[in-house]
Design a protein around this motif. Sequence first.
Motif: not given
Length: 383
Positions: A134-138
């Motif tokens: 999720r952090r990488a996608t954000a």
Amino acid sequence: MSVVVGVLVHHIVAGDQLDSARRALDDRLLSAAAEYAVGGKHGGRLDPPDLPGPVADAVRAGHRVTYLQDPEGDHPVLWAAGRVSDRNVLAVSRSYRPEAGALAALDRALWAAGALATVAASAGGLLLGARMGRRATAAAVMAERIADGDLGARVAPAGRDEIARLATSVDAMADALGARLEAERRVTADIAHELRSPVAGMLTAISLLPPGQATDLVRDGAHTLHRLVEDVLEVARLDARVTRVDVEARQVSALARRAAEGLAGVSVRIGRDDVVETDPRRVERILANLAANAVKHGAGPVTVEVEGVVVRVRDRGPGFPEDLLAVLRTSGPQRFRTGARTGTGLGLTIAVGQARLLGARLTFGNRPEGGAEVVLELPRQIP
């Protein structure tokens, strides 16, 4: 990992268990042999008929042995045997089922613990992977927004791991890119603003020159320079987002006709008319720029077709080159890119900026029968 640890523990425990049982039974055999030697009650068996063959062979060879019979069966038996005279063999035996049962219970416990550890590790890894994903996608979403021109987008990193470092780098890149673009915009706007007055004075002075071919050439060049300065200022205002939208209800056909006025070789066709609430001046500027670009870089006749809120500008030229079309569909037109077939100058840049301001959508493409086509889809109301 759980399977490997379980197999190792199984073999270590099974080996220790068997060694302990062998030693205990061998001690019992030695005690029985001592009792047999003194004629006492020894508790062993002399020359048992059910003595396993490997044990009998080893004893005949002069060895004292222990042997586990049928270790994988339902009734495993542990033997210990040795020669007590030239003709007699003394043997003791006992069931090995208690040890086999304990080892089976250990295996069940190892399987249960391994399964629990696997589930726990998998759940923890899934949660950690999902969180990092999720952090990488954000970070990727913010990078895409920055690439689309939203230089105010930030990732806001949290933590000290690699994802946080990536987020910090994306934010630093956005800051540097924003500062650089802002500096370029200011320089461009300042230059254009400073040129405005000299160009206006030049146009005034040209109007005082006597008629002639030289005067016409100078006048045409001055008007071209004046349009360029105004276009640069318009781009600077669009980039700085300091423009104001004046909303009015207008017919799309009227906007198309006003945009085509004064452009030679441009015709307007009305299929179905509609009324939109928009900024008419900006819509006319978009359509005029598209039509002028088609006249300049395509081939006539250029047609502006109105179908409801959709306006298509078509020409009969060679169409957009594939490399330019890919750029137009992804990052938009490049400023001052000129050429006989690939020129965009500032016309398309202004058109895309005005369309974005109005909430409209511009689509660039080539027609199967030949020629370029740009589709403007207007919203019924400015969002």
